[in-house]
Every structure is written in C-alpha cells, then in structure tokens.
Design a protein around this motif. Sequence first.
Motif, PDB file in Angstrom:
ATOM      1  N   GLY A   1       0.862  -1.184   0.000  1.00 10.19           N
ATOM      2  CA  GLY A   1       0.000   0.000   0.000  1.00 10.19           C
ATOM      3  C   GLY A   1       0.893   1.227   0.000  1.00 10.19           C
ATOM      4  N   ASP A   2       0.665   2.142   0.932  1.00  7.05           N
ATOM      5  CA  ASP A   2       1.518   3.334   1.058  1.00  7.05           C
ATOM      6  C   ASP A   2       2.680   3.116   2.014  1.00  7.05           C
ATOM      7  N   GLN A   3       2.690   1.997   2.699  1.00  5.99           N
ATOM      8  CA  GLN A   3       3.690   1.715   3.731  1.00  5.99           C
ATOM      9  C   GLN A   3       4.922   1.027   3.128  1.00  5.99           C
ATOM     10  N   VAL A   4       6.120   1.513   3.482  1.00  9.11           N
ATOM     11  CA  VAL A   4       7.354   0.844   3.078  1.00  9.11           C
ATOM     12  C   VAL A   4       7.628  -0.278   4.075  1.00  9.11           C
ATOM     13  N   VAL A   5       7.847  -1.502   3.547  1.00  8.58           N
ATOM     14  CA  VAL A   5       8.091  -2.658   4.422  1.00  8.58           C
ATOM     15  C   VAL A   5       9.393  -3.354   4.033  1.00  8.58           C
ATOM     16  N   THR A   6       9.910  -4.170   4.960  1.00 13.25           N
ATOM     17  CA  THR A   6      11.149  -4.919   4.702  1.00 13.25           C
ATOM     18  C   THR A   6      10.873  -6.004   3.663  1.00 13.25           C
ATOM     19  N   ASN A   7      11.882  -6.209   2.781  1.00 15.06           N
ATOM     20  CA  ASN A   7      11.696  -7.203   1.715  1.00 15.06           C
ATOM     21  C   ASN A   7      13.017  -7.878   1.356  1.00 15.06           C
TER      22      ASN A   7
END
Length: 423
Positions: A371-377
């Motif tokens: 979505g709009d959230q940056v997450v660890t990948n």
Amino acid sequence: MNVLIVGSGGREHAIAASVAKSPRADKIFCAPGNAGIAEYAQCVPIGAMEFDKLRDFAKENAIDLCIVGMDDPLVGGLVDVLEEAGIRTFGPKKNAAILEGSKAFSKDLMKKYNIPTAAYENFTDPKAAVAYLETAKFPIVLKADGLALGKGVLICKDLEEAKAGVKEIMLDKKFGTAGNEMVIEEFMTGREVSVLSFVDGKTIKTMTSAQDHKRAGDGDTGLNTGGMGTFSPSPFYTKEVEEFCEKYVYQATVDAMAAEGRPFKGVIFFGLMLTEDGPKVLEYNARFGDPEAQVVLPRMKNDILEVMEACIDGTLDQVDLQFEDNAAVCVVLASEGYPVSYEKGFPITGLEEFKKHEGYYCFHAGTKFNGDQVVTNGGRVLGVTAKGKDLKEARANAYAATEWVNFKNKYMRRDIGKAIDEA
C-alpha cells in the motif's frame, strides 16, 4: 535524456540518486527498483534477467542511456542485447564481464599479464582438488568460480574443513553452477581495500577508495554476507599504495583485457589486499560495489551521466574525475538472521527524517511498498550513509542516523569503520 537503471538494491538507489542530480536527466526509470528508488525513478516490474522485456521497454520509452547495475545481467550479456538494439548502455559486454563472472578466468589473466595476486590453482574435478589440498599449506581459500552473491568464498583452517568445503562447493552445489569449477588460493593477510574505477576500454580513472565489512557479526565474525557496511576513503590506501597499483594493477588490467580482445567499458571494482609483500588483487567485480557505491557516489563531484557517456564514447581521458575532501560511512540495517533465514514484510518507520538533514542518506536495499507503507523485503534492508569532515565524524553521524529508522528484527554491526581508530 531518458535513463533506465537495471537493478533493485542499495547500489542502484545510490546510482539513481546521483543520476537525479544531473541536469541532463529528464525521466528516470528503474527495473525492477525498490521503494526507495521510487523517489527518483518510475519503477517498472521487469526483472534484471528479463533481457527481451528490458530491450522492448527501452525502445518503447525512447531510453537514451541504460545503466546496468547488477552482476548477473552483465555476466549474462544484457549489454550486448541492448546495444544490438541500438540502445546506448553503460556496462561491460558479456565477453568483458567475465572478469567477474569467472574467478578462474581472472586469475589466469593476472598470471599471464603479471598482475600481482595470490598463488592459486583451478579445479573442475573434486578428487583432484582434494589431492592438491592434501599437500597444501593452511589456512587456504576455496572460491566458487562463478557468481555467488558475494558468498562463494570459504576460508579453511585445516584439511578437514577444506575437504568439507570442496564437497559443499563442487558436489553439494551450495552455490549452484558457480561451483562447477573452483579456485584454490593461498590465504593472504593484510588490510582489504576496495577501489572502484571508470573505464572506457583504454583509459582508467579511479574513484576514491573504500573498505567493506563482509562478515555478519561484530569483530568480523559469522558468515560472509553481501556487505554489512563500508567507509570511504580508506586510511590504509596511502599514496605509495596508489602509485604501486597505478603502475602494476589498474592500467595493466585494462590493457590485458584489451589485448585479449575483451575491451572493458564500465566500472571495474578492484578488491585489494595490502600484504607484507605489497598490494595484491583479491578479486575483480565488473560493476559498482554494494555497499561501496553508497559511500563513493555521494562524494563524487562530477555529473555521473557525463562520466558514463565518456566511458561509452572512449573519451574518459578528457574527464577530470573529482571527489569531495571529506569522508562517508555506511551502516547496513539488516533483518535478524541474515544471511541464513529471516522474516520479511515489517513496516519501516523514520525514513522521512533523512530529508531534513544535509549529508545523510538512506539507501534502500530490500524494501517494497505494501500500500503506502514501506516494508522490509530482504536480508539487507537499508544502507544508512552519512558524511563528515573526516572518518570519525562520518562514523558518529552514520550511527546516530541508524537510530532514526526502525523496523521489527532490525540488526546491524556496531563496529563498522572501527579500523579507522587503528589507522
């Protein structure tokens, strides 16, 4: 001009940030990119090894320059595919990228052209490798011949460890086809230094020096990783070392590749070991180092697009390559458990803090949008880089900046650049 960057890591983020500073960059694309690169470029969902799709995208979007950041597509021949389609591309062709793609090739090249490196032998037969090890001096180094994400090197302290290493690389194929051939090399001791360089096939211009930390744990303990942090310049890269390498390593490598009918255009990364017998080449890479790019490129004064075009056009001798008289340190924020196993998908907070401070950077390595959230990948998530008037100040700034960012299972080494205190 329209620019396409190929890759998705911290190196490509650092390249994108440099390209964005150029007044000549109109539209920047990155394939596949990541959440941080999206600040500068339009990310397109094409993998770095999808050569046909990359070529078609470049043609459809009137790409004026393609920059290939990663090793796999370079070694696989992406530059050849793009150039055949009339797309100007920065990076070595397949026959030159072998400098990184095959350790056996690069060792043989150094031997043939008297470029200083460790004594070695190449093996395709595991039994012959073990027989050689039974008469060898320890510790000794085993290297998978091909690309192994910076992890295909084993340092073995005795014969038992070395035999297990041969099994791991050549029989169990831990690093896949990279282990079809193996280099056994004498163990060298000394300081490691990384020197990146721009090359146009005949002329070489070296960038500022750097030093990487490969091991996962403090005190250089634990497993080899893609890099847990780096600093630039290296206080151990003295004028004497530079003059020696200019005479016996840098130009000699460029000339050797040309003499072999493999002219190299792009970036050569020289991994050096400063031994008691003088500097020796540990390894070559055919692209910007990661995370070295994150401390070298922020210190470069030149317009990166002008330098890259000079490499393509064979006019690098007309470029005055300049770097700021300061220092930079990068601390990698990783996921707990890297490089073995780790969880992904955790929200990252605090990224906006970097926009408020001059001389601080947060390069994304393993991130994506949810979505709009940056997450660890990924295992390596972020590279927190800071400048300072000298290395000690840059180191203090970088570690202070690591506190701005948070995510679940955040892990970092606490001793990046500690060698600075010993210089």
